[in-house]
Design a protein around this motif. Structure first.
Motif, PDB file in Angstrom:
ATOM      1  N   ASP A   1       0.817  -1.217   0.000  1.00 54.27           N
ATOM      2  CA  ASP A   1       0.000   0.000   0.000  1.00 54.27           C
ATOM      3  C   ASP A   1       0.852   1.270   0.000  1.00 54.27           C
ATOM      4  O   ASP A   1       0.609   2.198   0.760  1.00 54.27           O
ATOM      5  N   LEU A   2       1.844   1.311  -0.875  1.00 52.33           N
ATOM      6  CA  LEU A   2       2.798   2.417  -0.892  1.00 52.33           C
ATOM      7  C   LEU A   2       2.226   3.650  -1.591  1.00 52.33           C
ATOM      8  O   LEU A   2       1.772   3.581  -2.734  1.00 52.33           O
ATOM      9  N   HIS A   3       2.253   4.768  -0.882  1.00 47.85           N
ATOM     10  CA  HIS A   3       1.849   6.064  -1.417  1.00 47.85           C
ATOM     11  C   HIS A   3       3.064   6.981  -1.334  1.00 47.85           C
ATOM     12  O   HIS A   3       3.677   7.091  -0.272  1.00 47.85           O
ATOM     13  N   VAL A   4       3.404   7.625  -2.445  1.00 48.28           N
ATOM     14  CA  VAL A   4       4.602   8.466  -2.497  1.00 48.28           C
ATOM     15  C   VAL A   4       4.264   9.804  -3.150  1.00 48.28           C
ATOM     16  O   VAL A   4       3.577   9.842  -4.181  1.00 48.28           O
ATOM     17  N   ARG A   5       4.785  10.868  -2.548  1.00 49.87           N
ATOM     18  CA  ARG A   5       4.608  12.237  -3.048  1.00 49.87           C
ATOM     19  C   ARG A   5       5.945  12.808  -3.498  1.00 49.87           C
ATOM     20  O   ARG A   5       6.975  12.503  -2.929  1.00 49.87           O
ATOM     21  N   VAL A   6       5.853  13.686  -4.490  1.00 47.97           N
ATOM     22  CA  VAL A   6       6.974  14.519  -4.898  1.00 47.97           C
ATOM     23  C   VAL A   6       6.429  15.939  -4.871  1.00 47.97           C
ATOM     24  O   VAL A   6       5.471  16.247  -5.577  1.00 47.97           O
ATOM     25  N   ASP A   7       7.023  16.774  -4.028  1.00 46.28           N
ATOM     26  CA  ASP A   7       6.505  18.123  -3.796  1.00 46.28           C
ATOM     27  C   ASP A   7       5.050  18.013  -3.351  1.00 46.28           C
ATOM     28  O   ASP A   7       4.766  17.384  -2.357  1.00 46.28           O
ATOM     29  N   ASP A   8       4.120  18.582  -4.103  1.00 45.81           N
ATOM     30  CA  ASP A   8       2.710  18.548  -3.719  1.00 45.81           C
ATOM     31  C   ASP A   8       1.901  17.533  -4.515  1.00 45.81           C
ATOM     32  O   ASP A   8       0.673  17.534  -4.449  1.00 45.81           O
ATOM     33  N   LYS A   9       2.555  16.675  -5.278  1.00 41.39           N
ATOM     34  CA  LYS A   9       1.834  15.754  -6.148  1.00 41.39           C
ATOM     35  C   LYS A   9       2.029  14.309  -5.695  1.00 41.39           C
ATOM     36  O   LYS A   9       3.152  13.830  -5.551  1.00 41.39           O
ATOM     37  N   GLU A  10       0.905  13.616  -5.472  1.00 49.84           N
ATOM     38  CA  GLU A  10       0.976  12.194  -5.137  1.00 49.84           C
ATOM     39  C   GLU A  10       1.156  11.409  -6.430  1.00 49.84           C
ATOM     40  O   GLU A  10       0.339  11.491  -7.341  1.00 49.84           O
ATOM     41  N   ILE A  11       2.249  10.648  -6.504  1.00 49.61           N
ATOM     42  CA  ILE A  11       2.578   9.896  -7.711  1.00 49.61           C
ATOM     43  C   ILE A  11       2.111   8.450  -7.578  1.00 49.61           C
ATOM     44  O   ILE A  11       1.458   7.919  -8.466  1.00 49.61           O
ATOM     45  N   LEU A  12       2.474   7.805  -6.475  1.00 49.65           N
ATOM     46  CA  LEU A  12       2.044   6.423  -6.234  1.00 49.65           C
ATOM     47  C   LEU A  12       0.872   6.430  -5.279  1.00 49.65           C
ATOM     48  O   LEU A  12       0.891   7.098  -4.255  1.00 49.65           O
ATOM     49  N   LYS A  13      -0.128   5.629  -5.607  1.00 54.32           N
ATOM     50  CA  LYS A  13      -1.369   5.623  -4.829  1.00 54.32           C
ATOM     51  C   LYS A  13      -1.759   4.197  -4.473  1.00 54.32           C
ATOM     52  O   LYS A  13      -2.748   3.662  -4.966  1.00 54.32           O
ATOM     53  N   GLY A  14      -0.953   3.569  -3.634  1.00 57.31           N
ATOM     54  CA  GLY A  14      -1.311   2.239  -3.144  1.00 57.31           C
ATOM     55  C   GLY A  14      -0.691   1.087  -3.914  1.00 57.31           C
ATOM     56  O   GLY A  14      -1.379   0.149  -4.294  1.00 57.31           O
ATOM     57  N   VAL A  15       0.607   1.129  -4.122  1.00 51.28           N
ATOM     58  CA  VAL A  15       1.312   0.072  -4.863  1.00 51.28           C
ATOM     59  C   VAL A  15       1.628  -1.098  -3.937  1.00 51.28           C
ATOM     60  O   VAL A  15       2.078  -0.912  -2.811  1.00 51.28           O
ATOM     61  N   ASP A  16       1.390  -2.311  -4.451  1.00 49.90           N
ATOM     62  CA  ASP A  16       1.752  -3.551  -3.762  1.00 49.90           C
ATOM     63  C   ASP A  16       2.673  -4.347  -4.675  1.00 49.90           C
ATOM     64  O   ASP A  16       2.432  -4.440  -5.877  1.00 49.90           O
ATOM     65  N   LEU A  17       3.732  -4.917  -4.084  1.00 51.35           N
ATOM     66  CA  LEU A  17       4.692  -5.695  -4.862  1.00 51.35           C
ATOM     67  C   LEU A  17       5.425  -6.634  -3.914  1.00 51.35           C
ATOM     68  O   LEU A  17       5.784  -6.248  -2.810  1.00 51.35           O
ATOM     69  N   VAL A  18       5.635  -7.878  -4.362  1.00 52.21           N
ATOM     70  CA  VAL A  18       6.447  -8.835  -3.609  1.00 52.21           C
ATOM     71  C   VAL A  18       7.483  -9.410  -4.568  1.00 52.21           C
ATOM     72  O   VAL A  18       7.135  -9.918  -5.629  1.00 52.21           O
ATOM     73  N   ILE A  19       8.754  -9.292  -4.178  1.00 54.55           N
ATOM     74  CA  ILE A  19       9.838  -9.880  -4.961  1.00 54.55           C
ATOM     75  C   ILE A  19      10.544 -10.884  -4.060  1.00 54.55           C
ATOM     76  O   ILE A  19      11.137 -10.510  -3.052  1.00 54.55           O
ATOM     77  N   LYS A  20      10.459 -12.155  -4.439  1.00 53.82           N
ATOM     78  CA  LYS A  20      11.069 -13.219  -3.646  1.00 53.82           C
ATOM     79  C   LYS A  20      12.540 -13.377  -4.014  1.00 53.82           C
ATOM     80  O   LYS A  20      12.975 -12.975  -5.101  1.00 53.82           O
ATOM     81  N   ASP A  21      13.294 -13.954  -3.110  1.00 55.95           N
ATOM     82  CA  ASP A  21      14.721 -14.190  -3.307  1.00 55.95           C
ATOM     83  C   ASP A  21      14.950 -14.937  -4.619  1.00 55.95           C
ATOM     84  O   ASP A  21      14.286 -15.923  -4.909  1.00 55.95           O
ATOM     85  N   GLY A  22      15.859 -14.421  -5.431  1.00 55.34           N
ATOM     86  CA  GLY A  22      16.213 -15.067  -6.687  1.00 55.34           C
ATOM     87  C   GLY A  22      15.372 -14.633  -7.877  1.00 55.34           C
ATOM     88  O   GLY A  22      15.693 -14.978  -9.005  1.00 55.34           O
ATOM     89  N   GLU A  23      14.301 -13.892  -7.642  1.00 57.99           N
ATOM     90  CA  GLU A  23      13.465 -13.440  -8.745  1.00 57.99           C
ATOM     91  C   GLU A  23      14.041 -12.161  -9.352  1.00 57.99           C
ATOM     92  O   GLU A  23      14.717 -11.389  -8.684  1.00 57.99           O
ATOM     93  N   ARG A  24      13.721 -11.951 -10.607  1.00 57.34           N
ATOM     94  CA  ARG A  24      14.060 -10.708 -11.290  1.00 57.34           C
ATOM     95  C   ARG A  24      12.769 -10.144 -11.854  1.00 57.34           C
ATOM     96  O   ARG A  24      11.956 -10.879 -12.400  1.00 57.34           O
ATOM     97  N   HIS A  25      12.622  -8.855 -11.712  1.00 53.63           N
ATOM     98  CA  HIS A  25      11.419  -8.197 -12.214  1.00 53.63           C
ATOM     99  C   HIS A  25      11.822  -7.052 -13.120  1.00 53.63           C
ATOM    100  O   HIS A  25      12.789  -6.352 -12.847  1.00 53.63           O
TER     101      HIS A  25
END
Length: 94
Positions: free
Chosen positions: A8-32
């Protein structure tokens, strides 16, 4: 096995929200590969994981092997093996 988990990652740059609820799982040995049109937040996600101070995480969490990545300094992240490598391949004639 260690995992990089983004919840549920939300990220802002200055006054603008860029990411609005990102979910991601990277397991050991995987490449994305993150692909998509410009302006979709690929670089913002990576900057937040890496701890770029221009990007503010306003909600959510990032963990690696159960440890809170957002509480770590950049050098601590790199010692865990979290780093960003950009690749610009050379053009080959013919």
């Amino acid at each position: 096995m260690p995992e990089l988990v983004v919840k549920d990652l939300h990220v802002r740059v200055d006054d603008k929200e860029i990411l609005k609820g990102v979910d991601l799982v990277i397991k050991d040995g995987e490449r994305h590969a993150l692909m998509g049109p410009n302006g979709n937040g690929k670089s913002t996600l990576l900057a937040a994981i890496m701890g770029n101070p221009k990007f503010t995480v306003t909600q959510g969490e990032i963990t690696y092997a159960g440890k809170d990545v957002l509480a770590m300094e950049v050098d601590e992240r790199s010692r865990l093996g979290i780093f960003l490598g950009m690749q610009y391949p050379s053009e080959i004639p013919g």
